[in-house]
Design a protein around this motif. Structure first.
Motif, PDB file in Angstrom:
ATOM      1  N   GLU A 161      22.931 -12.944  87.241  1.00  0.00           N
ATOM      2  CA  GLU A 161      21.801 -13.788  87.578  1.00  0.00           C
ATOM      3  C   GLU A 161      20.896 -13.918  86.368  1.00  0.00           C
ATOM      4  N   ILE A 162      20.713 -15.128  85.949  1.00  0.00           N
ATOM      5  CA  ILE A 162      19.871 -15.385  84.789  1.00  0.00           C
ATOM      6  C   ILE A 162      18.548 -15.966  85.288  1.00  0.00           C
ATOM      7  N   GLY A 163      17.451 -15.393  84.829  1.00  0.00           N
ATOM      8  CA  GLY A 163      16.143 -15.941  85.193  1.00  0.00           C
ATOM      9  C   GLY A 163      15.906 -17.216  84.406  1.00  0.00           C
ATOM     10  N   VAL A 164      15.459 -18.240  85.094  1.00  0.00           N
ATOM     11  CA  VAL A 164      15.206 -19.506  84.407  1.00  0.00           C
ATOM     12  C   VAL A 164      13.815 -20.021  84.739  1.00  0.00           C
ATOM     13  N   GLU A 165      13.330 -20.883  83.892  1.00  0.00           N
ATOM     14  CA  GLU A 165      12.093 -21.573  84.222  1.00  0.00           C
ATOM     15  C   GLU A 165      12.295 -23.070  84.042  1.00  0.00           C
ATOM     16  N   ILE A 166      11.759 -23.783  85.005  1.00  0.00           N
ATOM     17  CA  ILE A 166      11.782 -25.235  84.910  1.00  0.00           C
ATOM     18  C   ILE A 166      10.484 -25.630  84.227  1.00  0.00           C
ATOM     19  N   VAL A 167      10.649 -26.321  83.130  1.00  0.00           N
ATOM     20  CA  VAL A 167       9.511 -26.647  82.279  1.00  0.00           C
ATOM     21  C   VAL A 167       9.289 -28.149  82.299  1.00  0.00           C
ATOM     22  N   ARG A 168       8.017 -28.537  82.350  1.00  0.00           N
ATOM     23  CA  ARG A 168       7.667 -29.959  82.246  1.00  0.00           C
ATOM     24  C   ARG A 168       7.004 -30.147  80.887  1.00  0.00           C
ATOM     25  N   MET A 169       7.548 -31.046  80.099  1.00  0.00           N
ATOM     26  CA  MET A 169       6.974 -31.328  78.782  1.00  0.00           C
ATOM     27  C   MET A 169       6.412 -32.739  78.801  1.00  0.00           C
ATOM     28  N   VAL A 170       5.205 -32.864  78.328  1.00  0.00           N
ATOM     29  CA  VAL A 170       4.567 -34.180  78.305  1.00  0.00           C
ATOM     30  C   VAL A 170       4.212 -34.514  76.864  1.00  0.00           C
ATOM     31  N   PHE A 224      19.369 -18.449  88.209  1.00  0.00           N
ATOM     32  CA  PHE A 224      20.575 -19.237  87.988  1.00  0.00           C
ATOM     33  C   PHE A 224      21.746 -18.267  88.103  1.00  0.00           C
ATOM     34  N   PRO A 225      22.408 -18.242  89.261  1.00  0.00           N
ATOM     35  CA  PRO A 225      23.537 -17.319  89.376  1.00  0.00           C
ATOM     36  C   PRO A 225      24.739 -17.914  88.643  1.00  0.00           C
ATOM     37  N   ILE A 226      25.252 -17.182  87.671  1.00  0.00           N
ATOM     38  CA  ILE A 226      26.431 -17.659  86.945  1.00  0.00           C
ATOM     39  C   ILE A 226      27.631 -16.856  87.420  1.00  0.00           C
ATOM     40  N   LYS A 227      28.546 -17.545  88.108  1.00  0.00           N
ATOM     41  CA  LYS A 227      29.739 -16.865  88.621  1.00  0.00           C
ATOM     42  C   LYS A 227      30.713 -16.647  87.480  1.00  0.00           C
ATOM     43  N   ARG A 228      31.598 -15.667  87.661  1.00  0.00           N
ATOM     44  CA  ARG A 228      32.615 -15.412  86.644  1.00  0.00           C
ATOM     45  C   ARG A 228      33.403 -16.704  86.427  1.00  0.00           C
ATOM     46  N   THR A 229      33.265 -17.258  85.246  1.00  0.00           N
ATOM     47  CA  THR A 229      33.892 -18.535  84.962  1.00  0.00           C
ATOM     48  C   THR A 229      34.867 -18.383  83.808  1.00  0.00           C
ATOM     49  N   PHE A 230      34.484 -17.575  82.848  1.00  0.00           N
ATOM     50  CA  PHE A 230      35.273 -17.462  81.639  1.00  0.00           C
ATOM     51  C   PHE A 230      35.784 -16.030  81.464  1.00  0.00           C
ATOM     52  N   ALA A 231      36.877 -15.894  80.746  1.00  0.00           N
ATOM     53  CA  ALA A 231      37.510 -14.588  80.581  1.00  0.00           C
ATOM     54  C   ALA A 231      36.568 -13.554  79.975  1.00  0.00           C
ATOM     55  N   PHE A 232      35.632 -14.008  79.128  1.00  0.00           N
ATOM     56  CA  PHE A 232      34.747 -13.038  78.469  1.00  0.00           C
ATOM     57  C   PHE A 232      33.645 -12.530  79.393  1.00  0.00           C
ATOM     58  N   HIS A 233      33.516 -13.126  80.579  1.00  0.00           N
ATOM     59  CA  HIS A 233      32.513 -12.624  81.528  1.00  0.00           C
ATOM     60  C   HIS A 233      32.972 -11.291  82.105  1.00  0.00           C
ATOM     61  N   ALA A 284      27.389 -25.768  85.991  1.00  0.00           N
ATOM     62  CA  ALA A 284      26.687 -26.747  86.822  1.00  0.00           C
ATOM     63  C   ALA A 284      25.437 -26.107  87.412  1.00  0.00           C
ATOM     64  N   THR A 285      24.361 -26.847  87.426  1.00  0.00           N
ATOM     65  CA  THR A 285      23.136 -26.336  88.033  1.00  0.00           C
ATOM     66  C   THR A 285      23.360 -26.158  89.529  1.00  0.00           C
ATOM     67  N   PRO A 286      23.071 -24.970  90.074  1.00  0.00           N
ATOM     68  CA  PRO A 286      23.229 -24.790  91.516  1.00  0.00           C
ATOM     69  C   PRO A 286      22.376 -25.819  92.264  1.00  0.00           C
ATOM     70  N   ALA A 287      22.916 -26.279  93.394  1.00  0.00           N
ATOM     71  CA  ALA A 287      22.249 -27.352  94.138  1.00  0.00           C
ATOM     72  C   ALA A 287      20.798 -27.018  94.457  1.00  0.00           C
ATOM     73  N   ALA A 288      20.535 -25.749  94.823  1.00  0.00           N
ATOM     74  CA  ALA A 288      19.176 -25.385  95.226  1.00  0.00           C
ATOM     75  C   ALA A 288      18.196 -25.546  94.055  1.00  0.00           C
TER      76      ALA A 288
END
Ligand code: SAH
Length: 206
Positions: free
Chosen positions: A192-201, A177-186, A27-31
Motif C-alpha cells: 500500500e502506497i500512500g498518495v496525495e491528490i494534488v491540485r495545481m493552479v 494506492f494498493p499495488i498488487k503483485r504485478t511484476f516478478a520483482f515485487h 491502473a488507478t484503483p476505481a475508488a
C-alpha cells in the motif's frame, strides 16, 4: 452522478493486460480515480470543461471525466496496447474520447493538442526513473490552468520547488494506492502506497 455510482462504473473497466514495469503501468484503483474526479467536479473543473488525461493508460480518469459531463476529453498515452484498451473502455461506456498515442515528453506533440481547462493525471511515480513525473508536470501546466495529479505522499515540497513560481500547489485528498503483485520483482502480494491528490493552479490564472 454520485461518488459510488462513478466508482462502480470505473470498477467495470478493463485494466492493463500485460503491464510494463518500465512505464510504471499501475491502473488507478476505481475508488481513488472516482474521488479525484468527484472532487474536481465539485470545484467546477470537469462539467462542460475540456479535460486532458496525460499518460491515460487504460483510460480510467478520461472515462470518468466523460461520465461526469466533461465537454471534451482527450487521453494521451505512449503504449499502443494501453491506448487500444482505453478505446475499448470508452466504447463500452459510450464515451466520446479522443485518444492520442504519443509521448508526454514530446513538446511538439503536447503543443499540437491545443489547450484545455483541466488536466487529470496519474503519472509514473518515479520508482523506475526518479524524474519520470517531471515532464508530466511540465506538459500539464502547459496544457491547462488547473491540474489534478496523483503523487506519492510527501511530494508537495518537491512539486512546489520544481514548479517554482509557476503554480500554486494545493493538497486536495489523501489516499492509499494498493499495488498488487504485478511484476516478478515485487516481493509482497500487495503493497500500500500512500498518495496525495494534488491540485495545481497556474499562477497567472489565479
Ligand atoms: N492514468 C492511468 C495509468 C497510470 S500508469 C490510470 O490512472 O490508470 C502511468 C501511465 O503513464 C502508463 O500507462 C504509462 O504507459 C504512461 N506513460 C509513462 N511514461 C509516459 C510518457 N512519457 N508519455 C506518455 N505516457 C507515458
Amino acid at each position: 452522478m454520485r461518488l459510488r455510482t462513478l466508482e462502480i462504473a470505473l470498477e467495470g473497466l478493463e485494466g492493463f493486460g500485460s503491464p510494463d514495469p518500465g512505464l510504471e503501468q499501475y491502473a488507478t484503483p476505481a475508488a481513488l480515480a472516482a474521488r479525484l474526479l468527484h472532487h474536481a467536479h465539485l470545484l467546477g473543473d470537469i462539467e462542460g470543461m475540456a479535460v486532458c488525461d496525460l499518460g491515460c493508460g487504460t483510460g480510467v480518469l478520461a472515462c470518468g471525466a466523460s461520465l461526469l459531463g466533461a465537454g471534451r476529453v482527450v487521453g494521451v498515452e505512449l503504449d499502443p496496447g494501453a491506448v487500444a484498451a482505453a478505446r475499448r473502455n470508452a466504447a463500452r461506456l459510450g464515451a466520446d474520447i479522443g485518444f492520442v498515442e504519443g509521448d508526454v515528453r514530446d513538446r511538439a506533440l503536447v503543443d499540437s493538442l491545443g489547450t484545455f481547462d483541466t488536466v487529470v493525471m496519474n503519472p509514473p511515480f518515479g520508482a523506475q526513473d526518479p524524474h519520470a513525473d517531471r515532464p508530466f508536470v511540465d506538459a500539464a501546466l502547459a496544457l491547462a490552468p488547473v491540474v489534478y495529479g496523483i503523487f506519492n505522499t510527501g511530494s508537495i515540497p518537491f512539486l512546489g520547488a520544481y514548479t517554482g513560481g509557476r503554480a500554486e500547489i494545493e493538497f486536495a485528498i489523501g489516499g492509499i494506492f494498493p499495488i498488487k503483485r504485478t511484476f516478478a520483482f515485487h516481493r509482497r502480494d500487495v503493497v500500500e502506497i500512500g498518495v496525495e491528490i494534488v491540485r495545481m493552479v497556474r499562477k497567472e490564472d489565479r
